[in-house]
Design a protein around this motif. Structure first.
Motif, PDB file in Angstrom:
ATOM      1  N   ARG A  98      -7.309 -22.672   0.732  1.00 50.38           N
ATOM      2  CA  ARG A  98      -8.204 -21.522   0.689  1.00 50.38           C
ATOM      3  C   ARG A  98      -8.660 -21.061   2.071  1.00 50.38           C
ATOM      4  NH1 ARG A  98      -8.566 -17.263  -1.831  1.00 50.38           N
ATOM      5  NH2 ARG A  98      -7.784 -18.520  -3.556  1.00 50.38           N
ATOM      6  N   ASP A  99      -9.110 -21.962   2.920  1.00 54.41           N
ATOM      7  CA  ASP A  99      -9.704 -21.500   4.188  1.00 54.41           C
ATOM      8  C   ASP A  99      -8.662 -20.891   5.122  1.00 54.41           C
ATOM      9  OD1 ASP A  99      -8.667 -24.028   4.644  1.00 54.41           O
ATOM     10  OD2 ASP A  99     -10.088 -24.484   6.244  1.00 54.41           O
ATOM     11  N   ALA A 100      -7.392 -21.292   4.926  1.00 60.74           N
ATOM     12  CA  ALA A 100      -6.354 -20.636   5.729  1.00 60.74           C
ATOM     13  C   ALA A 100      -6.158 -19.204   5.246  1.00 60.74           C
ATOM     14  CB  ALA A 100      -5.046 -21.421   5.651  1.00 60.74           C
ATOM     15  N   ILE A 101      -6.102 -19.027   3.933  1.00 58.24           N
ATOM     16  CA  ILE A 101      -5.980 -17.678   3.354  1.00 58.24           C
ATOM     17  C   ILE A 101      -7.124 -16.779   3.835  1.00 58.24           C
ATOM     18  CG2 ILE A 101      -6.207 -16.387   1.172  1.00 58.24           C
ATOM     19  CD1 ILE A 101      -3.533 -17.537   1.263  1.00 58.24           C
ATOM     20  N   GLY A 139       0.859  -1.184   0.000  1.00 57.71           N
ATOM     21  CA  GLY A 139       0.000   0.000   0.000  1.00 57.71           C
ATOM     22  C   GLY A 139       0.888   1.223   0.000  1.00 57.71           C
ATOM     23  N   ASP A 140       0.409   2.297   0.612  1.00 55.35           N
ATOM     24  CA  ASP A 140       1.254   3.489   0.624  1.00 55.35           C
ATOM     25  C   ASP A 140       1.529   3.960   2.050  1.00 55.35           C
ATOM     26  OD1 ASP A 140      -1.257   4.166   1.233  1.00 55.35           O
ATOM     27  OD2 ASP A 140      -1.509   5.702  -0.337  1.00 55.35           O
ATOM     28  N   ALA A 173      -5.040   0.885  21.248  1.00 52.56           N
ATOM     29  CA  ALA A 173      -4.364   1.208  19.978  1.00 52.56           C
ATOM     30  C   ALA A 173      -4.599   0.091  18.967  1.00 52.56           C
ATOM     31  CB  ALA A 173      -2.875   1.398  20.227  1.00 52.56           C
ATOM     32  N   ARG A 174      -4.517   0.462  17.696  1.00 53.66           N
ATOM     33  CA  ARG A 174      -4.712  -0.545  16.643  1.00 53.66           C
ATOM     34  C   ARG A 174      -3.685  -0.336  15.537  1.00 53.66           C
ATOM     35  NH1 ARG A 174     -10.035  -2.302  17.454  1.00 53.66           N
ATOM     36  NH2 ARG A 174     -10.080  -3.483  15.502  1.00 53.66           N
ATOM     37  N   ALA A 175      -3.172  -1.436  15.022  1.00 54.26           N
ATOM     38  CA  ALA A 175      -2.235  -1.321  13.907  1.00 54.26           C
ATOM     39  C   ALA A 175      -2.163  -2.634  13.136  1.00 54.26           C
ATOM     40  CB  ALA A 175      -0.846  -0.962  14.418  1.00 54.26           C
ATOM     41  N   THR A 176      -1.715  -2.497  11.886  1.00 58.87           N
ATOM     42  CA  THR A 176      -1.472  -3.660  11.045  1.00 58.87           C
ATOM     43  C   THR A 176      -0.023  -3.580  10.570  1.00 58.87           C
ATOM     44  OG1 THR A 176      -3.758  -3.679  10.302  1.00 58.87           O
ATOM     45  CG2 THR A 176      -2.169  -4.869   8.930  1.00 58.87           C
ATOM     46  N   VAL A 177       0.735  -4.654  10.768  1.00 55.04           N
ATOM     47  CA  VAL A 177       2.139  -4.660  10.351  1.00 55.04           C
ATOM     48  C   VAL A 177       2.353  -5.804   9.371  1.00 55.04           C
ATOM     49  CG1 VAL A 177       4.525  -4.956  11.137  1.00 55.04           C
ATOM     50  CG2 VAL A 177       2.882  -3.726  12.573  1.00 55.04           C
ATOM     51  N   ILE A 178       2.993  -5.478   8.248  1.00 59.25           N
ATOM     52  CA  ILE A 178       3.314  -6.521   7.274  1.00 59.25           C
ATOM     53  C   ILE A 178       4.834  -6.603   7.151  1.00 59.25           C
ATOM     54  CG2 ILE A 178       2.956  -7.375   4.933  1.00 59.25           C
ATOM     55  CD1 ILE A 178       0.659  -5.278   4.727  1.00 59.25           C
ATOM     56  N   GLU A 179       5.377  -7.755   7.471  1.00 61.02           N
ATOM     57  CA  GLU A 179       6.822  -7.938   7.318  1.00 61.02           C
ATOM     58  C   GLU A 179       7.078  -8.797   6.091  1.00 61.02           C
ATOM     59  OE1 GLU A 179       8.753  -9.689  10.700  1.00 61.02           O
ATOM     60  OE2 GLU A 179       7.750  -8.354  12.109  1.00 61.02           O
ATOM     61  N   SER A 180       7.979  -8.338   5.234  1.00 63.77           N
ATOM     62  CA  SER A 180       8.422  -9.157   4.102  1.00 63.77           C
ATOM     63  C   SER A 180       9.875  -9.532   4.335  1.00 63.77           C
ATOM     64  CB  SER A 180       8.313  -8.380   2.790  1.00 63.77           C
ATOM     65  OG  SER A 180       7.001  -7.910   2.617  1.00 63.77           O
ATOM     66  N   VAL A 186      -3.729  -7.681   2.061  1.00 59.41           N
ATOM     67  CA  VAL A 186      -2.796  -8.750   2.413  1.00 59.41           C
ATOM     68  C   VAL A 186      -3.355 -10.100   1.970  1.00 59.41           C
ATOM     69  CG1 VAL A 186      -1.622  -9.911   4.319  1.00 59.41           C
ATOM     70  CG2 VAL A 186      -1.886  -7.427   4.343  1.00 59.41           C
ATOM     71  N   ARG A 187      -4.654 -10.286   2.204  1.00 60.79           N
ATOM     72  CA  ARG A 187      -5.287 -11.539   1.798  1.00 60.79           C
ATOM     73  C   ARG A 187      -5.105 -11.753   0.301  1.00 60.79           C
ATOM     74  NH1 ARG A 187     -10.216 -10.923   3.969  1.00 60.79           N
ATOM     75  NH2 ARG A 187     -11.148 -10.122   2.046  1.00 60.79           N
ATOM     76  N   GLU A 188      -5.318 -10.663  -0.455  1.00 55.90           N
ATOM     77  CA  GLU A 188      -5.178 -10.778  -1.906  1.00 55.90           C
ATOM     78  C   GLU A 188      -3.735 -11.047  -2.308  1.00 55.90           C
ATOM     79  OE1 GLU A 188      -6.963  -7.457  -3.914  1.00 55.90           O
ATOM     80  OE2 GLU A 188      -8.923  -8.013  -3.077  1.00 55.90           O
TER      81      GLU A 188
END
Lengths: 440, 488
Positions: free
Chosen positions: A410-413, A88-89, A196-203, A421-423
């Motif tokens: 599929r059901d894990a995704i 994302g941005d 607090a709320r956040a989403t973290v994506i680690e690559s 992220v799902r996509e």
């Protein structure tokens, strides 16, 4: 090989005195003594052997005997290559060979939230870290964690003030560059204040064929009623070793969702340990591991219900081809008085080739009576019947198998609640299946 | 929630009364000197008039044992055992002269078994009461075996292990240690060095054993370890059902029981092995009781062979026991049905191993663990699919029931698959006796104890129905008794 004097442990022990002053926070007394104690533990423990129960199915002997270089002292970091993952941005930090690449990073977050490197955090606000750094990680008892604690450098620190919600996913990229035979030990800290709320994506990615040892350790402190979505994609170089450890502490009504997609590395382990310290916590740990060739992937999780009323849900699915091996170890602990705990776990693995292997060890350790705990584990090949059904409808075998693998995963995704992220993860899974189909 | 706080007191008051086998028989006995050494091993071997090869076999095991370490991976906790503070051999004196038939058996002994509900007289069968041949093992020796003649007619050999060494050395030599090697584990090595007696059964080719075979183990003497050795061989196409029961007097000391059981099933043979283990569990505070450290393993050597273990484990202070099947022969079948009940301070770490080596091998595991009081109950199991176990299947169900909030129930399954066509399925649950079920029973005038017994018996039904009928009735009662006082 294993006994030669210049084994990994010996080289780390020899390098430590020279490295200590160059590590972040070298001027902080408490950190120095933490590092020194951790090094002493590492000297005793070394990297675990398979006879250590928790490492029964993952053999680190090749890593121990490898000629990996200890982390270098210089502060120069290689430049990040183009084409690193982007979801994302949102705010983003990029680490190359375990060092922050400031030029490639854009850490700006709204007021009440900060994202910076561990080195910067130790320089600016060491007091915030003093009481917590290393607290959740059982480095006293395990060599990999002791090593990380002694040598930890960089990594990210994300701190979000009470009540602040960050909508856009925060992205962290760890890239292993072509500089071969290196090792890095990053330490990340996520701290969410109340609500607090956040989403973290680690690559976790790497240059093709780069041989390195990545050892990221993450400590998560989730305050009351906070919500963290922690997503990781591990797509390291096929020659890399990846030993990741996440330790989380969840306060009352905290909500944590974790998903790990494992694709890369020669050998990898994702260990997650969650301590449930408050009532009415929700903890979801899910993952997919897709391995081929001689890859080895180990997913180990422990959810420790220290108090009651918690809910835990876990789904791990693996697909293993060629001579690949996959491990799932999942333990629920329900302590005395942790009544009304509700915990469910599913682990399933599919073996696509006669030489692939899977091991599972789902464990329940229950000391309270008014609980509902269950686990299910299966290992096997694709079902014959649906395969036959698809073939009968004129679908060729490879396509049919690919369809069934996709359906299996599929059901894990679907467990991923963050849509981009799902996509993106879903697409990576599809790519893997397609490569599988074309390769067979 | 389900259980009120006075559970512990209730349990305490009942624990003393419920173990009805806790009496001691005052009978003259000969003992080896206390302690363990090569001399003791030689003493035991000489006492039994064993051939040289067996003595050597024992000594090798003993020397190996000296170098081994006691295993510590099980979820059981107990003070260190002083292996020099035990008697390794104890036998009723009369045995020295050797009774030739049942009539010559010391009447004290017959009375003891009568009291235990195991009459050793053969008359009863005529009245149709029971059709079971019994080998009675008292401390270190077998004191009597019933129906020997009848069994011999069919070619079945059944009797004490010592007799088998004397009369059928070739069979013993061929199979002893072939399933559980003397070096297998700490307790198996100890057993191999000092085993005293046990049962031996051999069912020749094509014979369906005409009656159930049974061994009744009784520990009587104080400070004595019991180390029995059982070997059962079913030749091609043979069938046998074997039952095992055990009790011991109530004592404040802990007594060690380290048995080894080996089963061998050749082509198309079937062995059904049932155990009701009711060693003295110790009192409510965990004082006394038997340490039951047992190695049981069956080898399905032949094609289409089958070995089935059924166990009801209610006794012992500590249980460490994993009856296993090695499924070597193609299409062979292994089964494990288990009820493990722990109450008060009991600890059980029990389960099974199913090692699939042959093609189309199948195994089934049903384990029911019930934990009450302050007990800890662990299921520990291994299912391994070897590289050649084409189309092998396993299905495992482990259910745990908790009664009271100070006990623990744990599940530690290991699942290893190296064959893609093999299929392993494992499921486990942990829950408590539901308020609703109890309420429903109470509402119909069933008191709480009976209601609990009813619910638990229902929980265990799948395993209980695997037991031979007589045993099932016994076991059902035992399930109720073991949990007496665990609801407030």
């Amino acid at each position: 090989m294993t006994n030669r004097p210049e084994g990994l442990r010996a080289r780390y022990l020899a390098a430590f005195p020279k490295t200590l002053d160059a590590l972040p926070g070298a001027e902080l007394g408490w950190l120095r003594s933490l590092r020194e104690s951790a090094l002493a533990r590492f000297a005793d423990l070394d990297l675990p052997e398979p006879r250590v129960e928790d490492w029964k199915y993952t053999n680190l002997r090749p890593l121990k005997a490898s000629d990996l270089a200890v982390p270098a002292n210089d502060s120069a970091s290689a430049d990040a290559p183009s084409g690193l993952p982007r979801f994302g941005d949102g705010a983003r930090l990029v680490f190359v060979n375990g060092r922050l690449d400031a030029a490639a990073s854009s850490p700006a977050l709204p007021a009440g939230a900060r994202l910076l490197s561990l080195g910067a955090a130790l320089a600016e606000t060491p007091d915030l870290l003093e009481s917590d750094l290393g607290r959740l990680v059982p480095w006293q008892g395990e060599g990999v964690l002791a090593l990380n604690t002694a040598f930890m450098r960089d990594g990210y620190v994300l701190a979000i003030d009470p009540g602040v919600e960050i909508e856009t996913p925060i992205e962290i990229v760890f890239h292993g560059g072509a500089a071969s035979h290196a090792a890095w030990h990053v330490r990340n800290v996520i701290r969410l204040g109340e609500g607090a709320r956040a989403t973290v994506i680690e690559s976790h990615v790497g240059a093709p064929d780069a041989a390195y040892f990545s050892n990221p350790v993450t400590e998560i402190f989730a305050g009351p009623s906070s919500a963290l979505r922690h997503y990781r994609i591990q797509d390291e170089s096929i020659k890399a070793q990846h030993l990741a450890h996440v330790a989380a502490e969840l306060a009352e009504k905290a909500d944590m969702e974790s998903f790990v997609l494992t694709l890369g590395a020669a050998l990898s382990r994702n260990e997650i340990r969650v301590a449930i310290e408050g009532h009415h916590v929700e903890c979801k740990l899910n993952g997919i591991y897709l391995q081929r060739g001689t890859q080895h992937s180990d997913n180990t999780t422990v959810i420790d219900h220290k108090v009651g009323d918690g809910r835990a849900d876990e789904v791990y699915k693996g697909v293993l081809d060629d001579r690949a091996s996959g491990v799932f170890q999942g333990r629920f602990i329900v302590r005395e008085d942790a009544q009304k705990t509700d915990a469910n776990q599913q682990s399933r693995a599919i073996l696509l080739s006669p030489k692939a292997r899977a091991d599972a060890k789902p464990e329940l350790e229950i000391f309270a009576d008014d609980v509902k705990c269950s686990h299910g584990a299966t290992i096997g090949e694709l079902d014959e019947e649906p395969l036959f059904y698809l073939r009968a409808r004129g679908i060729d075998t490879d396509t049919a198998r690919a369809l069934l693998v996709e359906a299996f995963l599929r059901d894990a995704i679907e467990k991923i609640t963050c849509e981009p992220v799902r996509e993106a993860f879903g697409k990576r899974v599809e790519d893997w299946i397609r490569a599988e189909k074309e390769g067979s | 929630m389900a259980v009120s706080a006075d559970t512990v007191q209730q349990v305490a008051s009942l624990a003393e009364q419920k173990y009805k086998y806790g009496f001691f028989t005052d009978i003259d006995h000969v003992q080896a000197p206390k302690g363990l050494s090569e001399d003791i091993v030689r003493f035991i071997s000489a006492k039994k008039g064993e051939p040289e090869w067996l003595l050597e076999w024992r000594l090798r095991a003993y020397r190996h044992w000296l170098e081994m370490k006691e295993p510590d991976w099980a979820r059981v906790d107990f003070p260190k055992i002083d292996y020099q503070d035990l008697y390794y051999y104890s036998a009723p004196k009369s045995k020295d002269d050797g009774p030739k038939s049942l009539d010559e058996v010391d009447p004290e002994l017959l009375k003891t078994y009568e009291k235990l509900g195991i009459p050793l007289s053969e008359q009863e069968v005529l009245a149709g009461v029971r059709n079971v041949a019994i080998d009675a093992v008292f401390d270190s020796v077998s004191v009597a075996t019933t129906f020997k003649a009848r069994l011999e007619k069919e070619g079945v050999i059944f009797g004490s292990f010592s007799d088998a060494v004397k009369n059928h050395p070739e069979l013993v030599r061929k199979y002893l240690g072939s399933v559980v090697p003397p070096t297998d584990n700490y307790f198996a090595a100890l057993n191999s060095a000092v085993f005293s007696d046990g049962s031996f059964a051999y069912i020749p080719k094509g014979v369906r054993c005409p009656m159930e075979l049974s061994t009744y183990f009784r520990i009587n003497a104080a400070q004595t370890g019991q180390f029995e050795r059982t070997l059962i061989i079913a030749e091609e196409g043979a069938y046998v059902s074997y039952l095992e029961g055990c009790t011991a007097p109530m004592r404040d000391e802990n007594q060690l029981h380290a048995a080894v059981v080996e089963l061998v099933a050749l082509d198309d043979a079937e062995i059904k092995y049932s155990t009701v283990q009711n060693w003295y569990p110790g009192d409510a505070d965990g004082v006394g009781g038997i340490y039951n450290f047992v190695t049981k393993r069956g080898a399905c050597r032949g094609r289409n062979s089958k070995i089935s273990w059924t166990q009801v484990e209610t006794g012992s202070a500590i249980t460490w026991k994993y009856p296993s099947c090695i499924l070597q022969g193609d299409n062979s079948v292994g089964e494990f049905y288990s009820i493990a009940i722990t109450n008060n301070m009991q600890q059980a770490d029990t389960g099974t191993k199913m090692i699939h080596l042959g093609r189309n091998t199948r195994s089934r595991i049903i384990s029911k663990g019930i934990s009450a009081g302050r007990a800890q109950n662990t299921y520990r199991g291994l299912v391994r699919m070897g590289p050649k176990a084409e189309k092998a299947r396993n299905h495992t169900v482990c259910d745990s029931l908790l009664i009271g909030d100070r006990c623990g129930a744990h599940t530690v399954p290991y699942i290893e698959s190296q064959n893609a066509s093999a299929r392993v399925e494992h499921e486990a649950t942990t829950s408590k006796v539901s308020e609703d079920q109890l309420f429903y029973c109470r509402q119909r005038g069933i008191d709480e104890e009976d209601a609990l017994s009813l619910i638990v018996n229902g929980f265990c039904k799948e395993v209980l129905q695997q037991l031979p009928m007589e045993f099932a009735v016994e076991a059902q009662k035992l399930v109720g008794i073991s949990l007496e006082g665990s609801v407030g």
